[in-house]
Enzyme design. Structure first.
Site, PDB file in Angstrom:
ATOM      1  N   ASN A   1       0.893  -1.098   0.011  1.00 52.01           N
ATOM      2  CA  ASN A   1      -0.134  -0.140   0.034  1.00 52.01           C
ATOM      3  C   ASN A   1       1.035   1.134   0.078  1.00 52.01           C
ATOM      4  O   ASN A   1       1.508   1.629   1.065  1.00 52.01           O
ATOM      5  CB  ASN A   1      -1.081  -0.072   1.573  1.00 52.01           C
ATOM      6  CG  ASN A   1      -1.674   1.276   1.424  1.00 52.01           C
ATOM      7  OD1 ASN A   1      -1.813   1.972   0.487  1.00 52.01           O
ATOM      8  ND2 ASN A   1      -2.374   1.361   2.435  1.00 52.01           N
ATOM      9  N   TRP A   2       0.999   2.008  -1.118  1.00 47.47           N
ATOM     10  CA  TRP A   2       2.136   2.955  -1.313  1.00 47.47           C
ATOM     11  C   TRP A   2       1.264   4.328  -0.598  1.00 47.47           C
ATOM     12  O   TRP A   2       2.125   5.234  -0.657  1.00 47.47           O
ATOM     13  CB  TRP A   2       2.206   3.117  -2.718  1.00 47.47           C
ATOM     14  CG  TRP A   2       2.903   2.088  -3.515  1.00 47.47           C
ATOM     15  CD1 TRP A   2       3.198   0.710  -2.899  1.00 47.47           C
ATOM     16  CD2 TRP A   2       3.518   1.955  -4.796  1.00 47.47           C
ATOM     17  NE1 TRP A   2       3.906  -0.030  -3.856  1.00 47.47           N
ATOM     18  CE2 TRP A   2       3.872   0.613  -5.089  1.00 47.47           C
ATOM     19  CE3 TRP A   2       3.507   2.896  -5.822  1.00 47.47           C
ATOM     20  CZ2 TRP A   2       4.605   0.355  -6.232  1.00 47.47           C
ATOM     21  CZ3 TRP A   2       4.058   2.467  -7.017  1.00 47.47           C
ATOM     22  CH2 TRP A   2       4.522   1.265  -7.121  1.00 47.47           C
ATOM     23  N   LYS A   3       0.003   4.154  -0.276  1.00 45.27           N
ATOM     24  CA  LYS A   3      -0.473   5.524   0.612  1.00 45.27           C
ATOM     25  C   LYS A   3      -0.170   6.619  -0.273  1.00 45.27           C
ATOM     26  O   LYS A   3      -0.357   6.686  -1.611  1.00 45.27           O
ATOM     27  CB  LYS A   3       0.053   5.722   1.817  1.00 45.27           C
ATOM     28  CG  LYS A   3      -0.093   4.394   2.680  1.00 45.27           C
ATOM     29  CD  LYS A   3       0.073   4.602   4.227  1.00 45.27           C
ATOM     30  CE  LYS A   3      -0.005   3.233   4.913  1.00 45.27           C
ATOM     31  NZ  LYS A   3       0.247   3.318   6.219  1.00 45.27           N
TER      32      LYS A   3
ATOM     33  N   HIS B   1      -9.416   1.383   4.883  1.00 43.42           N
ATOM     34  CA  HIS B   1      -8.164   1.386   5.596  1.00 43.42           C
ATOM     35  C   HIS B   1      -8.331   2.529   6.968  1.00 43.42           C
ATOM     36  O   HIS B   1      -9.195   3.344   6.841  1.00 43.42           O
ATOM     37  CB  HIS B   1      -7.176   2.124   4.687  1.00 43.42           C
ATOM     38  CG  HIS B   1      -5.690   2.067   5.349  1.00 43.42           C
ATOM     39  ND1 HIS B   1      -5.412   2.690   6.141  1.00 43.42           N
ATOM     40  CD2 HIS B   1      -4.692   1.040   5.202  1.00 43.42           C
ATOM     41  CE1 HIS B   1      -4.001   2.506   6.703  1.00 43.42           C
ATOM     42  NE2 HIS B   1      -3.689   1.464   5.899  1.00 43.42           N
TER      43      HIS B   1
ATOM     44  N   GLU C   1      -6.781   4.635   7.991  1.00 40.82           N
ATOM     45  CA  GLU C   1      -6.477   6.163   7.612  1.00 40.82           C
ATOM     46  C   GLU C   1      -7.933   6.861   7.286  1.00 40.82           C
ATOM     47  O   GLU C   1      -8.076   7.982   7.620  1.00 40.82           O
ATOM     48  CB  GLU C   1      -5.104   6.368   6.931  1.00 40.82           C
ATOM     49  CG  GLU C   1      -3.879   5.942   7.683  1.00 40.82           C
ATOM     50  CD  GLU C   1      -2.782   5.594   6.843  1.00 40.82           C
ATOM     51  OE1 GLU C   1      -2.637   5.561   5.692  1.00 40.82           O
ATOM     52  OE2 GLU C   1      -1.893   4.977   7.489  1.00 40.82           O
TER      53      GLU C   1
ATOM     54  N   GLU D   1      -5.297  -4.907  10.520  1.00 36.01           N
ATOM     55  CA  GLU D   1      -4.118  -3.946  10.799  1.00 36.01           C
ATOM     56  C   GLU D   1      -4.396  -3.178  12.085  1.00 36.01           C
ATOM     57  O   GLU D   1      -5.205  -2.039  11.941  1.00 36.01           O
ATOM     58  CB  GLU D   1      -4.174  -2.831   9.772  1.00 36.01           C
ATOM     59  CG  GLU D   1      -3.779  -3.402   8.190  1.00 36.01           C
ATOM     60  CD  GLU D   1      -3.220  -2.280   7.446  1.00 36.01           C
ATOM     61  OE1 GLU D   1      -2.129  -2.759   6.746  1.00 36.01           O
ATOM     62  OE2 GLU D   1      -3.820  -1.352   6.991  1.00 36.01           O
TER      63      GLU D   1
ATOM     64  N   GLY E   1       2.710   2.315  10.933  1.00 34.11           N
ATOM     65  CA  GLY E   1       3.844   3.313  10.788  1.00 34.11           C
ATOM     66  C   GLY E   1       4.435   3.750  12.021  1.00 34.11           C
ATOM     67  O   GLY E   1       5.164   4.568  12.053  1.00 34.11           O
TER      68      GLY E   1
ATOM     69  N   SER F   1       3.783  -2.216  10.171  1.00 32.78           N
ATOM     70  CA  SER F   1       5.229  -2.406  10.602  1.00 32.78           C
ATOM     71  C   SER F   1       5.731  -3.741   9.793  1.00 32.78           C
ATOM     72  O   SER F   1       6.452  -4.317  10.850  1.00 32.78           O
ATOM     73  CB  SER F   1       5.539  -2.190  11.696  1.00 32.78           C
ATOM     74  OG  SER F   1       4.971  -0.745  12.184  1.00 32.78           O
TER      75      SER F   1
ATOM     76  N   GLY G   1       3.049  -1.086   4.346  1.00 34.87           N
ATOM     77  CA  GLY G   1       3.152   0.386   3.967  1.00 34.87           C
ATOM     78  C   GLY G   1       4.504   0.661   3.633  1.00 34.87           C
ATOM     79  O   GLY G   1       4.938   0.572   2.710  1.00 34.87           O
ATOM     80  N   GLY G   2       5.286   1.289   4.622  1.00 31.77           N
ATOM     81  CA  GLY G   2       6.664   1.876   4.707  1.00 31.77           C
ATOM     82  C   GLY G   2       7.569   0.838   3.861  1.00 31.77           C
ATOM     83  O   GLY G   2       8.314   1.341   2.979  1.00 31.77           O
TER      84      GLY G   2
END
Ligand code: 13P
Length: 254
Positions: free
Chosen positions: A12-14, A98, A100, A170, A176, A216, A237-238
């Protein structure tokens, strides 16, 4: 460990990557994972890079995902994107609900269920996200929160549709933050989600649904997490923003 569910690992590149950066990343990922057959691999760039990334992924083993979509078909919905528009770029998966978006766009379980139904109506596979906050976990209500989210966000799906749906657990406190759920914490919630799916559908159906862990995930913890019996993949993610680390997560999971 041999599971009867195929692992699915998605990046997920957000809200990251220009078109040029997205192409760099996806070309790197393609090279790194060209020989991988054991895992379904998905990348979810921002909307603005879907077309370029889609072309770059032609004839590869990496599938395309989007990060959101409208619950409505095309029409007067300023700023929204319909499922049919995603299909133009050969998008196969769409991340829905998600945390977010639940937090910043106030997405409800009811809205997410409508989006999941709209995704299936266009033959897109939804990746439906659920997860508790730190205060909910510390308050001992993780199962209550997750149960409500799973029942609400997947309400109305048929057995055929749920089998083509991915659930992503999640925990909000692990996103993150560098703080991963322990593999046992992840397994416990995944097993609970599967139990809820048994109640909503039936045992055989629930056994076919893939449940991803996100929060993470990195090359160093992927093997242990993916080794848990009810963990069927990762939503990253990251660590998905760099080809080598995303590929290492995939390699370490096989
Ligand atoms: P991180 O891997 O950066 O914690 O993000 C997880 C996530 O939100 C994936 O959807």
């Amino acid at each position: 460990m041999v599971k009867d569910r195929k692992l699915i690992i998605a990046g997920n590149w957000k809200m990251n990557k220009t078109v040029a950066e997205a192409l760099d990343l996806v070309n790197g990922i393609k090279r790194e994972v060209a020989s991988v057959k054991e895992v379904d691999i998905v990348v979810a760039p921002p909307f603005t890079a879907l077309e370029s990334v889609s072309k770059a992924l032609l004839n590869s083993n990496v599938r395309l995902g989007a990060q959101n979509m409208s619950e409505n078909g095309p029409g007067a919905f300023t700023g929204e994107i319909a499922a049919t528009m995603l299909k133009e770029f050969s998008v196969r998966y769409v991340i829905l609900g998600h945390s977010e978006r639940r937090q910043y766009q106030k997405e409800s379980d009811e809205l997410i269920a409508k989006k999941a139904a709209a995704a299936h109506a266009s033959a897109l596979k939804p990746i439906v996200c659920v997860g508790e906050t730190l205060s909910e976990r510390e308050g001992g209500i993780t199962e209550k929160v997750i149960g409500t989210q799973v029942r609400g966000s997947l309400a109305g799906l048929t057995r055929e549709q749920i089998e083509e749906t991915i659930v992503a657990y999640e925990p909000v406190w692990a996103i993150g933050t560098g703080k991963t759920a322990s593999s046992q914490q992840a397994q416990d919630v995944h097993a609970f989600i599967r139990k809820v799916l048994v109640e909503m559908f039936d045992d055989a159906t629930a056994r076919r649904v893939r449940i991803q862990y996100g929060g993470s995930v990195k090359p160093s913890n992927a093997r242990e997490l993916m080794g848990m019996p009810d963990v069927d993949g990762a939503l990253v993610g990251g660590a998905a923003l760099e080809a080598r680390s995303f590929a290492d997560i995939i390699r370490n999971s096989i």
